[in-house]
Design a protein around this motif. Structure first.
Motif, PDB file in Angstrom:
ATOM      1  N   TYR A  99      36.755 -20.274  95.541  1.00 21.30           N
ATOM      2  CA  TYR A  99      35.730 -19.244  95.410  1.00 21.30           C
ATOM      3  C   TYR A  99      35.508 -18.928  93.933  1.00 21.30           C
ATOM      4  N   PHE A 100      34.235 -18.762  93.575  1.00 20.84           N
ATOM      5  CA  PHE A 100      33.871 -18.250  92.260  1.00 20.84           C
ATOM      6  C   PHE A 100      33.377 -16.837  92.487  1.00 20.84           C
ATOM      7  N   VAL A 101      34.087 -15.848  91.938  1.00 16.13           N
ATOM      8  CA  VAL A 101      33.853 -14.452  92.300  1.00 16.13           C
ATOM      9  C   VAL A 101      33.599 -13.607  91.056  1.00 16.13           C
ATOM     10  N   ALA A 102      33.018 -12.452  91.287  1.00 16.07           N
ATOM     11  CA  ALA A 102      32.713 -11.520  90.202  1.00 16.07           C
ATOM     12  C   ALA A 102      33.444 -10.208  90.434  1.00 16.07           C
ATOM     13  N   ALA A 103      34.063  -9.713  89.385  1.00 13.98           N
ATOM     14  CA  ALA A 103      34.647  -8.372  89.415  1.00 13.98           C
ATOM     15  C   ALA A 103      33.531  -7.364  89.152  1.00 13.98           C
ATOM     16  N   PRO A 104      33.756  -6.104  89.465  1.00 16.78           N
ATOM     17  CA  PRO A 104      32.729  -5.086  89.196  1.00 16.78           C
ATOM     18  C   PRO A 104      32.366  -5.041  87.719  1.00 16.78           C
ATOM     19  N   GLU A 105      31.088  -4.847  87.425  1.00 15.01           N
ATOM     20  CA  GLU A 105      30.641  -4.776  86.041  1.00 15.01           C
ATOM     21  C   GLU A 105      31.366  -3.629  85.339  1.00 15.01           C
ATOM     22  N   GLY A 106      31.843  -3.889  84.159  1.00 12.40           N
ATOM     23  CA  GLY A 106      32.617  -2.906  83.424  1.00 12.40           C
ATOM     24  C   GLY A 106      34.111  -3.107  83.547  1.00 12.40           C
ATOM     25  N   THR A 107      34.518  -4.118  84.305  1.00 17.17           N
ATOM     26  CA  THR A 107      35.951  -4.385  84.450  1.00 17.17           C
ATOM     27  C   THR A 107      36.588  -4.754  83.110  1.00 17.17           C
ATOM     28  N   GLY A 108      35.850  -5.480  82.298  1.00 18.06           N
ATOM     29  CA  GLY A 108      36.338  -5.833  80.972  1.00 18.06           C
ATOM     30  C   GLY A 108      37.616  -6.651  81.026  1.00 18.06           C
ATOM     31  N   GLN A 109      38.541  -6.337  80.102  1.00 16.18           N
ATOM     32  CA  GLN A 109      39.761  -7.130  79.994  1.00 16.18           C
ATOM     33  C   GLN A 109      40.701  -6.936  81.175  1.00 16.18           C
ATOM     34  N   ALA A 110      40.430  -5.952  82.016  1.00 14.74           N
ATOM     35  CA  ALA A 110      41.250  -5.783  83.226  1.00 14.74           C
ATOM     36  C   ALA A 110      41.116  -6.971  84.165  1.00 14.74           C
ATOM     37  N   VAL A 111      40.142  -7.848  83.908  1.00 12.84           N
ATOM     38  CA  VAL A 111      39.983  -9.031  84.735  1.00 12.84           C
ATOM     39  C   VAL A 111      41.214  -9.933  84.648  1.00 12.84           C
ATOM     40  N   PHE A 112      41.920  -9.880  83.524  1.00 11.16           N
ATOM     41  CA  PHE A 112      43.144 -10.679  83.388  1.00 11.16           C
ATOM     42  C   PHE A 112      44.232 -10.185  84.344  1.00 11.16           C
ATOM     43  N   GLY A 113      44.343  -8.867  84.470  1.00  9.84           N
ATOM     44  CA  GLY A 113      45.302  -8.304  85.403  1.00  9.84           C
ATOM     45  C   GLY A 113      44.952  -8.604  86.843  1.00  9.84           C
TER      46      GLY A 113
END
Length: 522
Positions: free
Chosen positions: A136-150
Motif C-alpha cells: 500500500y502507498f498511503v498518506a498521513a494526515p496533512e501536517g504530520t510533518g516529521q512525525a511520519v518517521f514515528g
C-alpha cells in the motif's frame, strides 16, 4: 535525529540529521519563490519543492530568522509547506520527506485486516502497487510533518507488517535532462531560479518521441557523439553536398550537431533532446541557398521516412542591432525547386499524412515575411524567446511566425534589455576541440537556430503519442498548446496571434495531452 529502515525489521537503518542552515519550501503553483537572505541550492520542479541555504550559516541569527520566515511563508496562499531540512547523516546531502509511506503487510494477512490497521493508524490509501502482495502507498494526515518517521517505525514494529518507511527523496542523478537545460524544465542555475521552459519534462512522462524520425538538414552532424549512439538512433544519413552517405562535419561545422542535440539527443550522458527517443536522420547540406541540393534534401527526407524536418538556416540576416542595415528590407524568394520539394514533403511524406517542416525564423530583428523560406505557408516558422519569457532581442517577427521556443538572448541597452540569466542552451557539441567548446557539449548555443529543432522535437513527441495525426491535425495541436507569454508586449490579435511569438511559446506537456484529445475526437 530521524531514522528510516529499509529491508524490514532487521534491515538497514539510515539516520537523518536536521541542518539548521537549510530550509525547504513547497509551492502549490510548483514555481520557486525568492526568500530574502537565502539562496536556492536544489530544486525538484516536478513537485514544486526548492531547498534554500542561509547566507549566514552557523549563526544563531540565521536559525531565528528561519523560524520566523517559515512561520510567515506557511500563511502565503501559494505555499503548501515551509520547514527545516533533514540531511543524510553520512554525506550531508539534503533528503526530503513527504507525508506518504510505503507499507507492505505479510502475505498471509487478509486484505481486510490490512485496511483496518491502516485506518486505525489514520492513514489514507493512495494506491495499491501491483508489484507486491499486500502493498500500500498511503498518506498521513496533512501536517504530520516529521512525525511520519514515528508512524513508520510503529507500523514496522507490528507483527503483521513486513516493510514500512516514509517516502523520502533526494536529488536524482538524471540522465534525461541536465540541470543546465532550462529550456526543458524549471531549474536553478548559479543559484537563481529559471522558470521559462517549454515544459518538456512534463511531456516525457507520456512521450519521449519513440518511433518518430526527425530529419535535421544542416551542416555536418557528429553521428559518433555519445548522445547519438543508442541502437537504431541514426537512420538514412546523407551528405547532399558531398554526394555520399557520410554526414559527419568538416572543420568548422559546429552548427548541425548542436541542432540535432536540441531536437533528439539521447540524454544518456550529458544532454537530452526534446524528443530523446526519436530517431535522427542527419542530412549534411552546406550548398548555397537555392541550390538543387537544398531541394534534394527535402525529397530525401520525405522518401526515407522523416516525420519531422528541422531547418535552422535561410537567407542572410541583417545586423539585429542596426535598424539602418539595408539587408532588413531585402526580400528573398523561395525557388520553385525548393518550394516543390517542400510541398512534396508536406503532402506525400509520412505515407501521405504529411511531414511537419520547421524553419528558424531568423536572427536579424527584422520581418520574417520577407524570408521566402520561413514564410512559406506549408512551413512552421519558429521565433526565439528568452529565459525571462520575453522575445529574444534578435528574433525575427511577422505574420508568418507560428510559435516561439526558448533560446539564448543578450543584453541590449537601447531597449533596456538586461543580461540574460543563462549563457544559452545546453546541447551536444562536435566532440573534441573542433566544436564550440573543447569537449562534447556547449552551454551557449542559441538563436532561432536552437528554437527551431526544439519545436521540431515537440512535434515528434506529439506524433509519437498518435502517429495517425495528419500534418494539419498535428499543426492544430501544436498551435493550441502554445502559452501566451508576454501578454502586455506580445501584441496578440483577436485570433490569438502575436507578431513576436506567433501563437505563443510551445508547451510540450499541453501538446501531448491535446494530441490525445485530438485522436479521441476523430
Amino acid at each position: 535525529m530521524r531514522a528510516l529502515t529499509y529491508g524490514g525489521k532487521h534491515g538497514d537503518t539510515y539516520h537523518l540529521d536536521l541542518d539548521l542552515d537549510l530550509m525547504v519550501v513547497r509551492t502549490r503553483s510548483r514555481r520557486p519563490i525568492m526568500v530574502d537572505g537565502w539562496d536556492p541550492i536544489l530544486s525538484f520542479p516536478e513537485a514544486g519543492v526548492t531547498v534554500y541555504r542561509t547566507r549566514e550559516p552557523g549563526t544563531t541569527a540565521a536559525t531565528e530568522a528561519a523560524t520566523r520566515i517559515t512561520a510567515s511563508l506557511r500563511t502565503a496562499p501559494d505555499v503548501r509547506f515551509a520547514g527545516r531540512v533533514l540531511v543524510d547523516g553520512r554525506s550531508g546531502e539534503p533528503v526530503l520527506y513527504t507525508e506518504n509511506l510505503f507499507v507492505k503487510f505479510e502475505d498471509r494477512i487478509p486484505a481486510a485486516d490490512c485496511r483496518r490497521l491502516l485506518d486505525e493508524a489514520g492513514l489514507r490509501i493512495k494506491s495499491l502497487p501491483g508489484y507486491a502482495r499486500n502493498a500500500y502507498f498511503v498518506a498521513a494526515p496533512e501536517g504530520t510533518g516529521q512525525a511520519v518517521f514515528g508512524l513508520a517505525r510503529d507500523l514496522l514494529d507490528r507483527p503483521e507488517v513486513q516493510f514500512a518507511h516514509p517516502e523520502v527523496v533526494r536529488e536524482l542523478g538524471r540522465r534525461a535532462i541536465a540541470p543546465e537545460q532550462w529550456h526543458l524544465a524549471a531549474t536553478i542555475i548559479d543559484g537563481r531560479p529559471v522558470d521559462a521552459s517549454a515544459n518538456v519534462a512534463a511531456a516525457h512522462a507520456t512521450s519521449r518521441g519513440r518511433n518518430v524520425t526527425i530529419a535535421v538538414i544542416d551542416t555536418g552532424i557528429d553521428i559518433d557523439h555519445e548522445e547519438f549512439m543508442s541502437p537504431g538512433k541514426v537512420v538514412a544519413p546523407r551528405d547532399l553536398t558531398g554526394g555520399d552517405a557520410d554526414p559527419r562535419p568538416a572543420a568548422g561545422e559546429d552548427h548541425g550537431t548542436a541542432c540535432a542535440g536540441v531536437a533528439c539527443a539521447d540524454g544518456a550522458a550529458g544532454a537530452s533532446g526534446v524528443a530523446p527517443e526519436a530517431r535522427l536522420m542527419p542530412i549534411r547540406m552546406i550548398s548555397q541557398l537555392g541550390s538543387q541540393q537544398e531541394a534534394d534534401a527535402f525529397y530525401w527526407a520525405a522518401r526515407h521516412g522523416a516525420d519531422v524536418i528541422s531547418c535552422s538556416w535561410g537567407p542572410a540576416d541583417g545586423a539585429w542591432w542596426d535598424p539602418d542595415d539595408p539587408r532588413h528590407a531585402v526580400a528573398v524568394p523561395l525557388p520553385d525547386s525548393t518550394r516543390l520539394a517542400i510541398d512534396y514533403a508536406v503532402t506525400h511524406g509520412r505515407g501521405g499524412k504529411g511531414c511537419l517542416v520547421f524553419f528558424a525564423a531568423g536572427n536579424g530583428n527584422e520581418s520574417v515575411d520577407l524570408d521566402g523560406y520561413a514564410s512559406h505557408p506549408a512551413v512552421l516558422a519558429v521565433a526565439a524567446c528568452n529565459d525571462r519569457s520575453r522575445r529574444s532581442v534578435y528574433s525575427d517577427m511577422g505574420d508568418a511566425i507560428f510559435c516561439a521556443f526558448p533560446s539564448s538572448d543578450m543584453a541590449f541597452a537601447a531597449e533596456g534589455r538586461p543580461e540574460p540569466l543563462t549563457p544559452g542552451i545546453w546541447t551536444t557539441d562536435v566532440s573534441g576541440p573542433a566544436g564550440y567548446h573543447i569537449g562534447e557539449y556547449t552551454e551557449s548555443f542559441g538563436g532561432t537556430s536552437s528554437a527551431c529543432p526544439g519545436a521540431a522535437g515537440v512535434a515528434a513527441l506529439v506524433l509519437a503519442c498518435h502517429p495517425g495525426l495528419s500534418r494539419s491535425e498535428a499543426t492544430t495541436v501544436l498551435r493550441d498548446s502554445c502559452d501566451r507569454i508576454d501578454p502586455e508586449g506580445g501584441a496578440y490579435s483577436a485570433t490569438g496571434h502575436s507578431p513576436w511569438y506567433g501563437y505563443g511559446r510551445l508547451n510540450a506537456g499541453t501538446a501531448v495531452r491535446l494530441a490525445g484529445a485530438a485522436c479521441s475526437g476523430r
